[in-house]
Write an enzyme that holds these catalytic residues in place. Structure first.
Site, PDB file in Angstrom:
ATOM      1  N   SER A 144     -16.469 -12.030  38.043  1.00 48.20           N
ATOM      2  CA  SER A 144     -17.935 -11.977  38.109  1.00 48.20           C
ATOM      3  C   SER A 144     -18.367 -10.539  37.873  1.00 48.20           C
ATOM      4  O   SER A 144     -17.570  -9.608  38.049  1.00 48.20           O
ATOM      5  CB  SER A 144     -18.378 -12.411  39.507  1.00 48.20           C
ATOM      6  OG  SER A 144     -19.757 -12.177  39.695  1.00 48.20           O
ATOM      7  N   TYR A 157     -17.655 -12.596  48.858  1.00 46.29           N
ATOM      8  CA  TYR A 157     -17.504 -13.048  47.456  1.00 46.29           C
ATOM      9  C   TYR A 157     -17.068 -11.871  46.579  1.00 46.29           C
ATOM     10  O   TYR A 157     -16.118 -11.987  45.807  1.00 46.29           O
ATOM     11  CB  TYR A 157     -18.838 -13.627  46.973  1.00 46.29           C
ATOM     12  CG  TYR A 157     -18.838 -14.129  45.551  1.00 46.29           C
ATOM     13  CD1 TYR A 157     -18.247 -15.346  45.217  1.00 46.29           C
ATOM     14  CD2 TYR A 157     -19.458 -13.404  44.526  1.00 46.29           C
ATOM     15  CE1 TYR A 157     -18.271 -15.817  43.906  1.00 46.29           C
ATOM     16  CE2 TYR A 157     -19.483 -13.871  43.215  1.00 46.29           C
ATOM     17  CZ  TYR A 157     -18.893 -15.082  42.905  1.00 46.29           C
ATOM     18  OH  TYR A 157     -18.910 -15.546  41.606  1.00 46.29           O
TER      19      TYR A 157
END
Ligand code: NAP
Length: 267
Positions: A144, A157
């Site tokens: 990401s 995350y």
């Protein structure tokens, strides 16, 4: 006779993984979809088979498995190897996003790591020896933008995705000489269920579309075998624009000695 290439796509039932599975099917791969929901896997198989006019043998195989389960990953890779005798591409797309940092309980923090980091690690651990024996293979992991630049309230995350970027960078150096290429994709907002569930700050049409990620995979696969790409950062124009204007405003606040204004501007 040239063998038909085989691709494992985790997270292949929805979102980014499903778009990539379409792309791989169109390129002639035997696609092996992995996710938890059997119903979604079956729907994805039907959709992909219909879109690319695949008969029963060429249609994707489906594996309902939770990638946080190490034994389940080993069983999937073993079954694919047993059925097709080779694995040419591993796309590690399965992932979860849970907001929070210090408010995360340790079990949730661990869950993020099991799905987003340990699962790609175990898949690679199982698949690399097969690719090594073939003398070729490609691995594409989805991290990401949050694996490169951490934002507030996404510590668990981001930590899992930074871990995946680091794992990919190390493996990039290990695997090149073995004929295996590995690339980490680092997208900003992508228009999927995950982004919808997170209350993204961008409208769906302002986000990266899953098909853009699939097009990136197509581009990677079009490169000749001596070429290696370690990672690809994909940004949403609106996000870049917004951060750019905040950075400029911060510079002016600093120059004009307005610390309160500087503090109120968040990237
Ligand atoms: N959307 C974004 O804005 C964005 C941005 C950057 C990076 N990413 C990353 O891109 C990847 C794909 O995200 P997406 O947006 O396509 O998400 P999505 O639409 O929520 O799809 C997630 C996929 O992963 C599967 N999955 C989730 N947990 C799993 C588990 N424990 N075991 C097996 N499969 C599991 C889901 O199927 P089941 O639920 O049936 O298991 C589904 O197929 C993720 O790694 C995500 O972190 C997304």
């Amino acid at each position: 006779m040239k063998s038909i290439p085989v691709a494992i796509v985790t997270g292949g039932s929805r979102g980014i993984g499903k778009a990539v599975a379409h792309e791989l099917a169109s390129l002639g791969y035997r696609v092996q979809l992995v996710a938890r929901s059997r119903a979604n896997l079956e729907a994805a198989r039907e959709e992909i088979a219909a879109a690319h006019h695949l008969d029963a043998e060429a249609a994707p195989d489906i594996y309902a498995a939770d990638v946080s389960d190490v034994a389940a990953i080993r069983a999937v890779v073993g079954a694919v190897k047993e059925r097709w005798g080779r694995i040419d591409l591993l796309f590690n797309g399965a992932g979860i996003s849970i907001p929070g940092t210090f408010d995360l309980d340790p079990a949730t923090f661990t869950r993020l790591f099991e799905v987003n980091l340990r699962a790609p690690f175990v898949f690679m651990q199982e698949v690399v020896p097969i690719m090594e024996a073939q003398g070729s293979g490609r691995i594409i992991n989805v991290a990401s933008r949050n694996g490169k630049v951490a934002v507030a309230n996404l510590g668990g995350y981001s930590a899992s995705k930074f871990g995946l970027v680091g794992l990919g960078e190390s493996a990039f150096r290990d695997l090149s000489a073995k004929g295996i290429s590995i690339t980490t994709l680092c997208p900003g907002w992508v228009n999927t269920d995950m982004a919808a569930g997170e209350g993204a700050s961008l409208a769906p049409e302002e986000m990266i579309q899953p098909e853009d990620v699939a097009a990136t995979v197509r581009w990677l696969l079009s490169l000749r075998s001596p070429v290696r790409v370690m990672d690809v950062l994909l940004e949403c124009a609106k996000d870049v624009e917004r951060r750019g204007s905040v950075e400029i405003a911060k510079l002016y606040a600093l120059r004009n000695r307005h610390p309160e204004e500087y503090d109120s501007l968040t990237l």
